[in-house]
Design a protein around this motif. Structure first.
Motif, PDB file in Angstrom:
ATOM      1  N   ASP A   1     -27.989   5.712   0.910  1.00 32.27           N
ATOM      2  CA  ASP A   1     -27.569   5.156   2.187  1.00 32.27           C
ATOM      3  C   ASP A   1     -27.955   6.142   3.282  1.00 32.27           C
ATOM      4  O   ASP A   1     -27.355   7.202   3.410  1.00 32.27           O
ATOM      5  CB  ASP A   1     -26.057   4.925   2.159  1.00 32.27           C
TER       6      ASP A   1
ATOM      7  N   ALA B   1     -25.189   7.259   5.677  1.00 30.65           N
ATOM      8  CA  ALA B   1     -24.057   8.047   5.190  1.00 30.65           C
ATOM      9  C   ALA B   1     -24.231   9.505   5.576  1.00 30.65           C
ATOM     10  O   ALA B   1     -25.317   9.960   5.902  1.00 30.65           O
ATOM     11  CB  ALA B   1     -23.940   7.909   3.676  1.00 30.65           C
TER      12      ALA B   1
ATOM     13  N   LEU C   1     -25.333   5.368  -2.350  1.00 29.12           N
ATOM     14  CA  LEU C   1     -24.898   4.067  -1.852  1.00 29.12           C
ATOM     15  C   LEU C   1     -23.873   3.479  -2.812  1.00 29.12           C
ATOM     16  O   LEU C   1     -24.123   3.372  -4.006  1.00 29.12           O
ATOM     17  CB  LEU C   1     -26.111   3.139  -1.738  1.00 29.12           C
ATOM     18  N   THR C   2     -22.712   3.108  -2.313  1.00 33.66           N
ATOM     19  CA  THR C   2     -21.685   2.496  -3.154  1.00 33.66           C
ATOM     20  C   THR C   2     -22.036   1.038  -3.405  1.00 33.66           C
ATOM     21  O   THR C   2     -22.848   0.432  -2.684  1.00 33.66           O
ATOM     22  CB  THR C   2     -20.304   2.566  -2.482  1.00 33.66           C
TER      23      THR C   2
ATOM     24  N   ALA D   1     -20.203  -1.587  -2.927  1.00 30.59           N
ATOM     25  CA  ALA D   1     -19.789  -2.398  -1.780  1.00 30.59           C
ATOM     26  C   ALA D   1     -20.807  -2.294  -0.651  1.00 30.59           C
ATOM     27  O   ALA D   1     -21.171  -3.305  -0.035  1.00 30.59           O
ATOM     28  CB  ALA D   1     -18.412  -1.967  -1.295  1.00 30.59           C
ATOM     29  N   ASN D   2     -21.304  -1.085  -0.397  1.00 26.82           N
ATOM     30  CA  ASN D   2     -22.312  -0.915   0.650  1.00 26.82           C
ATOM     31  C   ASN D   2     -23.629  -1.584   0.269  1.00 26.82           C
ATOM     32  O   ASN D   2     -24.314  -2.149   1.119  1.00 26.82           O
ATOM     33  CB  ASN D   2     -22.547   0.566   0.951  1.00 26.82           C
TER      34      ASN D   2
ATOM     35  N   LYS E   1     -24.013  -4.254  -1.681  1.00 29.32           N
ATOM     36  CA  LYS E   1     -23.845  -5.700  -1.510  1.00 29.32           C
ATOM     37  C   LYS E   1     -23.915  -6.078  -0.034  1.00 29.32           C
ATOM     38  O   LYS E   1     -24.579  -7.051   0.332  1.00 29.32           O
ATOM     39  CB  LYS E   1     -22.525  -6.171  -2.120  1.00 29.32           C
ATOM     40  N   ALA E   2     -23.262  -5.324   0.816  1.00 30.75           N
ATOM     41  CA  ALA E   2     -23.262  -5.621   2.251  1.00 30.75           C
ATOM     42  C   ALA E   2     -24.668  -5.473   2.826  1.00 30.75           C
ATOM     43  O   ALA E   2     -25.112  -6.294   3.640  1.00 30.75           O
ATOM     44  CB  ALA E   2     -22.282  -4.706   2.984  1.00 30.75           C
ATOM     45  N   THR E   3     -25.382  -4.434   2.398  1.00 27.59           N
ATOM     46  CA  THR E   3     -26.747  -4.204   2.881  1.00 27.59           C
ATOM     47  C   THR E   3     -27.671  -5.331   2.454  1.00 27.59           C
ATOM     48  O   THR E   3     -28.458  -5.850   3.252  1.00 27.59           O
ATOM     49  CB  THR E   3     -27.274  -2.845   2.368  1.00 27.59           C
TER      50      THR E   3
ATOM     51  N   THR F   1     -26.877  -8.567   4.405  1.00 31.23           N
ATOM     52  CA  THR F   1     -27.435  -8.489   5.756  1.00 31.23           C
ATOM     53  C   THR F   1     -28.937  -8.723   5.728  1.00 31.23           C
ATOM     54  O   THR F   1     -29.486  -9.467   6.542  1.00 31.23           O
ATOM     55  CB  THR F   1     -27.120  -7.120   6.400  1.00 31.23           C
TER      56      THR F   1
END
Length: 153
Positions: free
Chosen positions: A3, A6, A13-14, A16-17, A19-21, A24
């Motif tokens: 990330d 970060a 990168l987690t 959750a991050n 999936k969100a990335t 988007t």
């Protein structure tokens, strides 16, 4: 995967991050029109081409990602006699096929008393549909399950 936003101490990168990335990214592609996503059902139009007295289509599912369409469903085929059969199946999303290799798939008659019968599906470039081709083990009405994929051309 890292990330870039970060802190330098924690660039990993987690989930959750990630999936969100990705969400988007794909939402942006979809909104721009550069990626087509669709899914639904349709009842294909069937054409009895060779050695088929009657056929009945069931509601069939399909999904489209970009230019690739995947279709799965069932049809009932009542052959005139044993031997080679061919059934034309309409497409949920139109395509302008140029060769038999523009689509591909398989079909299976799992109701045959002598064991499953298998068939192939390829593009019918003359009629811009797919053709299910198989060997009928008997003249009895059978249910065939199929899956095929093609590119929208």
């Amino acid at each position: 995967i890292y990330d870039s936003a970060a802190s330098s101490a924690n660039k990993r990168l987690t989930w959750a991050n990630l999936k969100a990335t990705l969400k988007t990214y794909f939402d942006t592609l979809y909104a721009s029109g550069s990626v087509t996503l669709a899914a639904g059902t349709y009842t294909p139009t069937l054409t009895n081409v060779t050695n088929i007295a009657a056929s009945v289509a069931a509601v069939t599912t399909y999904s489209r990602v970009g230019a690739t369409v995947t279709v799965a469903g069932t049809v009932q085929i009542d052959p005139t006699a044993t031997g080679q059969i061919e059934l034309g199946i309409s497409l949920p999303v139109a395509s302008n096929f140029a060769a038999t290799t523009n689509a591909g798939g398989t079909a299976v008659d799992r109701t045959s008393a002598g064991g499953p019968q298998y068939g192939a599906i390829d593009a019918d470039s003359t009629n811009d549909r797919v053709a299910l081709k198989a060997e009928a083990a008997s003249g009895n009405n059978r249910t065939w399950s199929f899956i095929f994929a093609y590119q929208v051309i």
